[in-house]
Design a protein around this motif. Structure first.
Motif, PDB file in Angstrom:
ATOM      1  N   UNK A 333      10.505  89.153  46.009  1.00  0.00           N
ATOM      2  CA  UNK A 333      11.839  88.644  46.465  1.00  0.00           C
ATOM      3  C   UNK A 333      13.259  88.551  45.759  1.00  0.00           C
ATOM      4  N   UNK A 334      12.815  88.267  44.435  1.00  0.00           N
ATOM      5  CA  UNK A 334      13.846  88.400  43.527  1.00  0.00           C
ATOM      6  C   UNK A 334      14.400  89.516  42.838  1.00  0.00           C
ATOM      7  N   UNK A 335      13.448  90.517  42.993  1.00  0.00           N
ATOM      8  CA  UNK A 335      13.768  91.993  42.286  1.00  0.00           C
ATOM      9  C   UNK A 335      14.878  92.738  42.858  1.00  0.00           C
ATOM     10  N   UNK A 336      15.656  92.988  41.790  1.00  0.00           N
ATOM     11  CA  UNK A 336      17.170  93.689  42.173  1.00  0.00           C
ATOM     12  C   UNK A 336      16.917  95.183  41.577  1.00  0.00           C
ATOM     13  N   UNK A 337      16.120  95.268  40.258  1.00  0.00           N
ATOM     14  CA  UNK A 337      15.960  96.411  39.648  1.00  0.00           C
ATOM     15  C   UNK A 337      14.437  96.982  39.383  1.00  0.00           C
ATOM     16  N   UNK A 338      14.211  98.124  39.858  1.00  0.00           N
ATOM     17  CA  UNK A 338      13.019  98.616  39.487  1.00  0.00           C
ATOM     18  C   UNK A 338      12.899 100.054  38.846  1.00  0.00           C
ATOM     19  N   UNK A 339      12.170 100.236  37.605  1.00  0.00           N
ATOM     20  CA  UNK A 339      11.901 101.613  37.108  1.00  0.00           C
ATOM     21  C   UNK A 339      10.581 101.872  37.278  1.00  0.00           C
ATOM     22  N   UNK A 340      10.300 102.978  37.636  1.00  0.00           N
ATOM     23  CA  UNK A 340       8.636 103.551  37.998  1.00  0.00           C
ATOM     24  C   UNK A 340       8.496 104.768  37.331  1.00  0.00           C
ATOM     25  N   UNK A 341       7.590 104.653  36.254  1.00  0.00           N
ATOM     26  CA  UNK A 341       7.121 106.029  35.920  1.00  0.00           C
ATOM     27  C   UNK A 341       5.935 106.283  36.458  1.00  0.00           C
ATOM     28  N   UNK A 342       5.698 107.470  37.201  1.00  0.00           N
ATOM     29  CA  UNK A 342       4.457 107.904  38.113  1.00  0.00           C
ATOM     30  C   UNK A 342       4.070 109.371  37.828  1.00  0.00           C
ATOM     31  N   UNK A 343       3.049 109.920  38.132  1.00  0.00           N
ATOM     32  CA  UNK A 343       2.460 110.995  38.398  1.00  0.00           C
ATOM     33  C   UNK A 343       2.845 111.582  39.912  1.00  0.00           C
ATOM     34  N   UNK A 344       3.555 112.648  40.157  1.00  0.00           N
ATOM     35  CA  UNK A 344       3.904 113.040  41.271  1.00  0.00           C
ATOM     36  C   UNK A 344       3.133 112.638  42.518  1.00  0.00           C
ATOM     37  N   UNK A 345       2.023 112.813  42.222  1.00  0.00           N
ATOM     38  CA  UNK A 345       1.020 112.747  43.432  1.00  0.00           C
ATOM     39  C   UNK A 345       1.053 111.280  44.179  1.00  0.00           C
ATOM     40  N   UNK A 346       1.386 110.300  43.229  1.00  0.00           N
ATOM     41  CA  UNK A 346       1.547 109.028  43.713  1.00  0.00           C
ATOM     42  C   UNK A 346       2.834 108.591  44.413  1.00  0.00           C
ATOM     43  N   UNK A 347       3.924 109.465  44.335  1.00  0.00           N
ATOM     44  CA  UNK A 347       4.792 109.579  45.237  1.00  0.00           C
ATOM     45  C   UNK A 347       4.794 108.811  46.764  1.00  0.00           C
ATOM     46  N   UNK A 348       3.618 109.363  47.140  1.00  0.00           N
ATOM     47  CA  UNK A 348       3.472 108.951  48.582  1.00  0.00           C
ATOM     48  C   UNK A 348       3.242 107.500  48.768  1.00  0.00           C
ATOM     49  N   UNK A 349       2.989 106.681  47.811  1.00  0.00           N
ATOM     50  CA  UNK A 349       3.007 105.205  47.640  1.00  0.00           C
ATOM     51  C   UNK A 349       4.445 104.628  47.508  1.00  0.00           C
ATOM     52  N   UNK A 350       5.284 105.353  47.252  1.00  0.00           N
ATOM     53  CA  UNK A 350       6.618 104.666  46.967  1.00  0.00           C
ATOM     54  C   UNK A 350       7.176 103.922  48.270  1.00  0.00           C
ATOM     55  N   UNK A 351       7.393 104.337  49.523  1.00  0.00           N
ATOM     56  CA  UNK A 351       7.617 103.686  50.561  1.00  0.00           C
ATOM     57  C   UNK A 351       6.912 102.207  50.541  1.00  0.00           C
ATOM     58  N   UNK A 352       5.451 102.136  50.715  1.00  0.00           N
ATOM     59  CA  UNK A 352       4.704 101.075  50.893  1.00  0.00           C
ATOM     60  C   UNK A 352       4.914 100.195  49.539  1.00  0.00           C
ATOM     61  N   UNK A 353       5.266 100.470  48.455  1.00  0.00           N
ATOM     62  CA  UNK A 353       5.529  99.737  47.242  1.00  0.00           C
ATOM     63  C   UNK A 353       6.872  99.168  47.380  1.00  0.00           C
ATOM     64  N   UNK A 354       7.744  99.944  47.831  1.00  0.00           N
ATOM     65  CA  UNK A 354       9.222  99.201  47.892  1.00  0.00           C
ATOM     66  C   UNK A 354       9.201  98.260  48.970  1.00  0.00           C
ATOM     67  N   UNK A 355       8.131  98.035  49.872  1.00  0.00           N
ATOM     68  CA  UNK A 355       7.958  97.061  51.013  1.00  0.00           C
ATOM     69  C   UNK A 355       7.910  95.643  50.348  1.00  0.00           C
ATOM     70  N   UNK A 356       7.436  95.620  49.217  1.00  0.00           N
ATOM     71  CA  UNK A 356       7.500  94.324  48.531  1.00  0.00           C
ATOM     72  C   UNK A 356       8.527  93.798  47.574  1.00  0.00           C
ATOM     73  N   UNK A 357       9.487  94.838  47.855  1.00  0.00           N
ATOM     74  CA  UNK A 357      10.785  94.649  46.955  1.00  0.00           C
ATOM     75  C   UNK A 357      12.112  94.503  48.108  1.00  0.00           C
ATOM     76  N   UNK A 358      12.258  93.429  49.178  1.00  0.00           N
ATOM     77  CA  UNK A 358      13.036  93.413  50.025  1.00  0.00           C
ATOM     78  C   UNK A 358      14.475  93.324  49.812  1.00  0.00           C
TER      79      UNK A 358
END
Length: 455
Positions: A333-358
């Motif tokens: 809940x306190x997260x204001x900035x997020x940097x993600x390094x990833x392999x492109x195949x894991x982009x599918x998880x991006x929306x689900x992961x962003x759910x934890x950063x309201x």
């Protein structure tokens, strides 16, 4: 000769006389020593040949660099050091850099016995040392014994490289002024010695540990003053398969940087709210059983759930995405900035992961390009942060305008209701900028105030 000629000659003689004067030698000793303070010790020693006045001034300079490769043999190195640390000749030592190597690039050079370091460190302690940098060759096995140095009341900054700590669990250790400590490839005999070393520094603000070696079960970092902690543990340096875990308990810690490929557990019991984290962590080797790894990830995430700024490497992001398949992640809940390094195949998880950063405001993405895999990625859900809080997105991969890339850009622009700025990068501005700008302009935007910046 007329009056003007005599005056000019007099001025010329006066100037010549002034230039010949040694004005530097007319300065007080204390001021000269401050000037020499800004020179390397090797250069400072050379001033001793200037005159009798200068012969011993370098001995009073409060900064010393002693590097063994600057000497022709071991005896001259030790003899020179003994002279410096002679109490009757030396003044206070504010900064001391000691480097003892077994070899150099141009010749073999060996200091077979480094026992002299104990007396040198004791002498430096007497001279109220504030900064110590001790760098040894890995071939040496010098044990820092809990003598006078372990009770240094003036030390402010300490760096140890390839040094072995003697067991200090039964001894009094006190560094009341130490604010910065860096341990590189330091051998620690047990967990109580490391814990005592950290806890004996009541004003410690910055701790950096690079490949701490030892047989302890857990390394505990407990400090009521620590603000910045950096840990590097590369599994390739470790011979013991039972890798110690790490426990952090520091309520003022505002910056935590972890590059840990070895520890099977990493627990954060206490952390300052809205702290900044840089995480590269794998929770041990591939041999760790899944139950232990899952339990370790869960405990770690619960401990850092109040961070405000987080950077994730590709391996760690993949690990967390795999964890998501088993159970939900805690809310950040306190997260204001997020940097993600990833392999492109894991982009599918991006929306689900962003759910934890309201309440996320800034998102930075960096991926390894593989457009074939990216074609298969689809985005269906819309996390809360896109609707209510996300203001800045920065895609740091130079894009070419492929359909897969535009798919992600379109998803962000169409669903980010309060987005203020989307930053993109091009690999070839001269041929693709105008075309890409036209394509971007045709994408519907949820935010009318969104600025698309193409670098």
């Amino acid at each position: 000769m007329d009056g003007k000629g005599k005056a000019s000659q007099a001025r010329s003689k006066g100037l010549s006389s002034t230039l010949k004067e040694d004005r530097l030698s007319q300065l007080p000793d204390a001021l000269i020593c401050q000037i020499l303070y800004h020179l390397y010790t090797k250069e400072s020693v050379k001033t001793s040949v200037l005159s009798k006045r200068w012969r011993h001034l370098w001995l009073w300079v409060p900064s010393l660099e002693l590097w063994s490769f600057n000497f022709t043999d071991s005896n001259s190195f030790v003899s020179f050091g003994d002279r410096i640390f002679d109490f009757s000749r030396a003044s206070c030592i504010h900064k001391l850099s000691l480097s003892v190597f077994a070899e150099t690039e141009d010749r073999l050079y060996s200091v077979k016995d480094v026992s002299f370091l104990t007396s040198w460190l004791d002498a430096a302690t007497k001279r109220k040392i504030q900064h110590l940098d001790l760098h040894l060759s890995e071939k040496f096995h010098f044990y820092m014994k809990p003598l006078k140095f372990y009770q240094c009341e003036t030390l402010v900054c300490l760096r140890l490289f390839d040094v072995a700590l003697d067991d200090a669990s039964a001894h009094f250790v006190s560094f009341p002024c130490l604010k910065t400590m860096r341990l590189d490839r330091v051998l620690c005999p047990n967990e109580s010695t490391f814990e005592k070393l950290v806890s004996s520094c009541p004003v410690l603000e910055e701790l950096e540990v690079d490949d701490l070696l030892g047989d302890a079960n857990v390394f505990r970092v407990r400090s009521q003053s620590l603000k910045r902690f950096t840990l590097v543990r590369d599994y390739s340096y470790l011979s013991n398969p039972a890798v110690p875990g790490v426990v952090v308990d520091a309520p003022l810690l505002s910056r935590l940087s972890i590059n840990d490929l070895a520890s099977e557990s990493f627990i954060v019991n206490n952390l300052a709210p809205k702290a900044r984290l840089d995480i590269t962590i794998t929770f041990g080797s591939v041999d760790v059983d899944e139950f232990s790894k899952t339990s370790g990830i869960r405990s770690f995430l619960l401990g850092i759930s109040k961070v405000g700024d987080m950077t994730l490497c590709a391996d760690t992001f993949e690990l967390l995405c795999e964890f998501l398949e088993l159970e939900p992640l805690p809310q950040f809940g306190y997260m204001s900035r997020l940097y993600i390094g990833l392999r492109v195949s894991y982009l599918k998880w991006l929306p689900t992961f962003l759910e934890i950063c309201p309440n996320l405001k800034s998102l930075i993405l960096m991926w390894e390009c593989s457009y074939e895999e990216m074609e298969q990625v689809s985005f269906t859900s819309v996390p809360e942060c896109l609707i209510s809080s996300l203001e800045f997105v920065d895609i740091q991969v130079p894009i070419l305008g492929h359909a897969a890339e535009m798919k992600l850009v379109r998803y962000l622009l169409k669903n980010s209701a309060v987005l203020k700025k989307l930053t993109l990068r091009l690999s070839d501005l001269s041929t693709r900028e105008k075309s890409l700008r036209r394509r971007l302009q045709r994408i519907p935007r949820a935010s009318t105030k969104c600025e698309v910046v193409v670098l």
